[in-house]
Design a protein around this motif. Structure first.
Motif, PDB file in Angstrom:
ATOM      1  N   UNK A  96      14.542  13.422 -29.329  1.00 17.99           N
ATOM      2  CA  UNK A  96      13.931  13.094 -30.846  1.00 17.99           C
ATOM      3  C   UNK A  96      12.856  12.759 -30.805  1.00 17.99           C
ATOM      4  N   UNK A  97      11.870  14.368 -31.066  1.00  8.57           N
ATOM      5  CA  UNK A  97      10.404  14.301 -30.715  1.00  8.57           C
ATOM      6  C   UNK A  97       9.524  13.256 -31.536  1.00  8.57           C
ATOM      7  N   UNK A  98       9.088  12.624 -31.424  1.00  7.04           N
ATOM      8  CA  UNK A  98       8.331  11.126 -32.471  1.00  7.04           C
ATOM      9  C   UNK A  98       6.624  11.715 -32.061  1.00  7.04           C
ATOM     10  N   UNK A  99       6.375  12.575 -31.269  1.00  3.08           N
ATOM     11  CA  UNK A  99       4.414  12.948 -31.031  1.00  3.08           C
ATOM     12  C   UNK A  99       4.859  13.880 -30.800  1.00  3.08           C
ATOM     13  N   UNK A 100       3.180  14.763 -31.510  1.00  7.14           N
ATOM     14  CA  UNK A 100       3.340  15.870 -32.147  1.00  7.14           C
ATOM     15  C   UNK A 100       2.509  16.212 -31.047  1.00  7.14           C
ATOM     16  N   UNK A 101       2.531  15.798 -30.259  1.00  3.98           N
ATOM     17  CA  UNK A 101       1.676  16.386 -28.812  1.00  3.98           C
ATOM     18  C   UNK A 101       3.062  17.498 -27.862  1.00  3.98           C
ATOM     19  N   UNK A 105       7.194  14.654 -21.171  1.00  2.00           N
ATOM     20  CA  UNK A 105       7.437  14.299 -20.111  1.00  2.00           C
ATOM     21  C   UNK A 105       7.832  15.095 -19.021  1.00  2.00           C
ATOM     22  N   UNK A 150      -6.388   8.346 -14.797  1.00  2.00           N
ATOM     23  CA  UNK A 150      -6.360   6.843 -15.685  1.00  2.00           C
ATOM     24  C   UNK A 150      -6.654   6.174 -15.179  1.00  2.00           C
TER      25      UNK A 150
ATOM     26  N   UNK B  18       3.110   6.134 -33.435  1.00  7.06           N
ATOM     27  CA  UNK B  18       3.889   6.854 -34.170  1.00  7.06           C
ATOM     28  C   UNK B  18       5.118   7.508 -33.095  1.00  7.06           C
ATOM     29  N   UNK B  19       5.598   6.726 -32.185  1.00  8.99           N
ATOM     30  CA  UNK B  19       6.109   7.662 -31.389  1.00  8.99           C
ATOM     31  C   UNK B  19       6.656   6.469 -30.859  1.00  8.99           C
ATOM     32  N   UNK B  20       8.135   6.666 -29.793  1.00  5.79           N
ATOM     33  CA  UNK B  20       9.425   5.306 -29.734  1.00  5.79           C
ATOM     34  C   UNK B  20       9.062   4.382 -28.307  1.00  5.79           C
ATOM     35  N   UNK B  23       7.975   5.105 -24.728  1.00  4.36           N
ATOM     36  CA  UNK B  23       6.851   6.528 -24.762  1.00  4.36           C
ATOM     37  C   UNK B  23       5.785   5.876 -25.179  1.00  4.36           C
ATOM     38  N   UNK B  25       1.500   7.023 -24.168  1.00  2.24           N
ATOM     39  CA  UNK B  25       0.462   7.991 -23.994  1.00  2.24           C
ATOM     40  C   UNK B  25       0.240   7.355 -22.354  1.00  2.24           C
ATOM     41  N   UNK B  90      -2.231  11.552 -29.296  1.00  2.00           N
ATOM     42  CA  UNK B  90      -1.244  10.751 -30.410  1.00  2.00           C
ATOM     43  C   UNK B  90      -0.689  10.667 -31.355  1.00  2.00           C
ATOM     44  N   UNK B  91      -0.547  11.081 -32.852  1.00  2.00           N
ATOM     45  CA  UNK B  91      -0.719   9.967 -33.929  1.00  2.00           C
ATOM     46  C   UNK B  91      -0.025   8.629 -34.114  1.00  2.00           C
ATOM     47  N   UNK B 335       8.060   9.631 -38.161  1.00  2.00           N
ATOM     48  CA  UNK B 335       7.200  10.151 -37.272  1.00  2.00           C
ATOM     49  C   UNK B 335       7.591  11.303 -36.571  1.00  2.00           C
ATOM     50  N   UNK B 336       7.111  12.415 -37.000  1.00  4.24           N
ATOM     51  CA  UNK B 336       7.783  13.560 -36.025  1.00  4.24           C
ATOM     52  C   UNK B 336       8.970  14.430 -37.049  1.00  4.24           C
ATOM     53  N   UNK B 339      12.602  12.294 -37.490  1.00  2.45           N
ATOM     54  CA  UNK B 339      12.273  10.703 -37.867  1.00  2.45           C
ATOM     55  C   UNK B 339      10.958  10.323 -39.170  1.00  2.45           C
ATOM     56  N   UNK B 352      13.212   2.400 -38.680  1.00  2.66           N
ATOM     57  CA  UNK B 352      12.559   3.957 -37.843  1.00  2.66           C
ATOM     58  C   UNK B 352      14.789   4.677 -38.185  1.00  2.66           C
TER      59      UNK B 352
END
Lengths: 186, 401
Positions: A96-101, A105, A150, B18-20, B23, B25, B90-91, B335-336, B339, B352
């Protein structure tokens, strides 16, 4: 006439055999030969896909003059591992892609694959991936290198990557002041 | 400092990715690289590959990289790099703190924050890494919390308006490359003699023009607060909290290029609680039927204004409520692609929901002691001219990052 015809047939047979082969042979800058699955090469590298489609693959080893044998070995290793890997459970659950990036991974095996490399090998592999248009491998290797940066101070980064500081003292002070806040965070 | 208004931003900006939550960054993924320094020849990498690597770093790391050496500074200040870096951020959703001052544990992937003292002043708009907030009637502050630049837009009061609204929308005017704010305000018509007439107009406020430009008559009935519009195809859309939308039952649309208004159809009658959001590249409307059920409509054909009921969600679990108070209005953002986050401006937990799998992913998505603004923010190191071209007004209170 007869001889010519025979030659033509032989040529035909050779071409057919080549097309039928399911591997391609790649030749590194230092002349070493590597075999890689044609399907994986075409799927993972836009450059190799173009060469295969355009018929510019040499059966005796396609010259890749820009890539050394160690990097090419890693490229081929990556292609073979990729061909054999099945998406891990972790990947499925995070599908489930929550990220727009656009970045996904690295999978466990990809992480291990780049983790074992020395700096030299890693940088050579990034360049090879870039040269061959291997989007995923480029993604994974760039990700690995960025992970190494990082949270590090400029001094630490210079040390880890063996970079010479070419600023004058005054220039450095000026930039530091301009970006002062970035040094308090993390 | 007592009495200083503190503005929540970057390190101090309270937001959630706005991600799980697993995850993140810069999420401490085992970076146990303990290699000795010898050998690495990163200098030999071409600029393109180096830029690809550096664009993955958090903003503060990128800024630190500028100090490493001249070529890294050159790469990381290039226009194309800044755009690529911004596109990879990321958003996040901006949160509004409930208590003052209280840092939220970073373990929850929430950044620590300095909340603003004034409960009525808060971020109104978020676009391309820029945040706009109203400081007082007619004066809007604009800042980029990532580069820590800030200024204000030209004031709407005391001239040309005697009083101003709290803003209607913020957009990029593409052909001029200029960021502009749409706001309504009241002008006093002195020509009417001893009994001056008050008229409400829309104005466009741009950094490059000292005096706001009057656009058109605005509805005279005072509105509470224009909702933050949803931008889609260069058009801003208001569905609910906008006087005309309320009166006509239509959706109000503002073309950001032509700077003209029009009405558009909307899928449901005007009494249903609903909100507009972007879903998977389309405009979506979440119609809240009750706390446990909602409909998701999608504007399937924008030109023909054809809406389609895409999802019907029933039997949502009840959220744990903020002080067990009844949540009056629920809001939804995506959120994607598959979702949505369902919450309420007054509630510090949200739900969510996975539209594809048709199941709740998080029943109580903890937001810390903060409530959601439903404003989506993405960091950007892109430099904007407006910070240089627009001098700060003496009335502008300092923004403390």
């Amino acid at each position: 006439m007869e001889v010519d015809k025979g030659k033509g047939e032989a040529e035909e047979t050779r071409k057919v055999a080549e097309a039928d082969r399911d591997t391609v042979t790649l030749k590194s800058s230092d002349g070493k030969l590597f075999e890689v699955s044609k399907e994986a090469a075409a799927r993972l590298s836009t450059v190799l896909a173009g060469m295969i489609a355009g018929g510019s693959i040499d059966d005796n080893g396609t010259d890749l003059k820009q890539i050394g044998s160690e990097a090419l070995e890693n490229v081929v290793d990556y292609c073979n591992k990729h061909a054999n890997s099945i998406p891990s459970a972790a990947l499925i659950s995070s599908s489930i892609s929550f990220n727009t990036a656009p970045f996904k991974e690295p999978e466990e095996w990809e992480r291990k694959f780049v983790d074992r490399l020395s700096h030299d090998a890693l940088f050579d592999l990034v360049e090879a991936a870039n040269f061959l248009g291997m989007e995923r491998l480029l993604d994974v290797t760039c990700h690995k290198i960025s992970e190494m940066m990082k949270g590090k101070s400029p001094d630490q980064i210079r040390e880890v990557f063996n970079i010479k500081n070419d600023y004058t003292k005054e220039e450095l002070e000026e930039i530091r002041q301009e970006l002062a806040w970035a040094f308090y965070d993390d | 400092m007592v009495g200083t208004r503190r503005y929540p931003t970057t390190s101090s900006l309270l937001s959630i990715p706005l991600c799980s939550p697993c995850l993140s960054e810069d999420g401490g993924v085992g970076t146990q690289w303990m290699m000795e320094a010898a050998g690495g020849c990163i200098r030999d990498l071409c600029d393109g590959v180096l830029a690809d690597i550096l664009a993955r770093l958090p903003s503060a790391s990128v800024l630190r990289c500028r100090v490493v050496c001249k070529s890294w500074r050159r790469v990381t200040t290039h226009r194309s790099f800044l755009a690529a870096h911004a596109a990879r951020r990321p958003r996040e959703m901006i949160l509004r703190p409930q208590f003052y001052p209280k840092a939220v544990s970073t373990r929850q992937r929430l950044l620590s924050f300095h909340p603003c003292c004034d409960g009525f002043v808060f971020e109104r708009y978020s676009l391309d890494g820029l945040l706009v907030r109203m400081q007082h009637s007619g004066l809007f502050a604009i800042c980029n919390p990532t580069t820590r630049q800030w200024t204000n837009l030209p004031a709407l009061t005391p001239e040309p308006c005697c009083s101003a609204g709290s803003g209607c929308g913020f957009y990029l005017h593409r052909s001029s490359g200029e960021y502009r704010l749409l706001c309504d305000g009241i002008e006093r018509n002195e020509a009417a003699g001893s009994n001056p007439e008050l008229r409400r107009y829309y104005y466009i406020i741009a950094a490059s023009t000292a005096r706001p430009r009057r656009l058109a008559r605005a509805p005279s009935n005072p509105s509470l607060l224009y909702e933050a519009p949803v931008a889609y195809r260069g058009v801003l859309h208001w569905l609910y909290y906008q006087p005309e939308a309320r009166r006509t039952g239509k959706m109000l649309a503002f073309d950001t290029e032509a700077e003209t208004f029009r009405h558009m159809s909307q899928p449901i009658d005007r009494d249903t609680k609903r909100n507009l959001f972007e879903l998977d590249g389309c405009l979506g409307v979440a119609a809240v039927k009750s706390l446990t059920s909602l409909d998701i409509w999608v504007l399937e054909d924008y030109k023909m204004e054809r809406w389609e009921l895409r999802h019907r969600i029933d039997n949502l679990p009840m959220p744990r409520l903020y002080y067990e108070r009844e949540v009056s209005v629920s809001r939804v953002i995506s959120v994607g692609s598959d979702a949505i986050l369902i919450g309420s401006p007054g509630c510090y937990v949200a739900r969510m929901y996975d539209l594809k799998e048709k199941k709740v992913i998080y029943r109580d998505f903890e937001l810390g002691e903060a409530t959601p603004t439903f404003l989506v923010f993405t960091e950007s190191l892109v430099r904007h001219e407006l910070f240089d071209s627009c001098p700060r007004s003496p009335d502008l209170e300092p923004i403390d990052f």
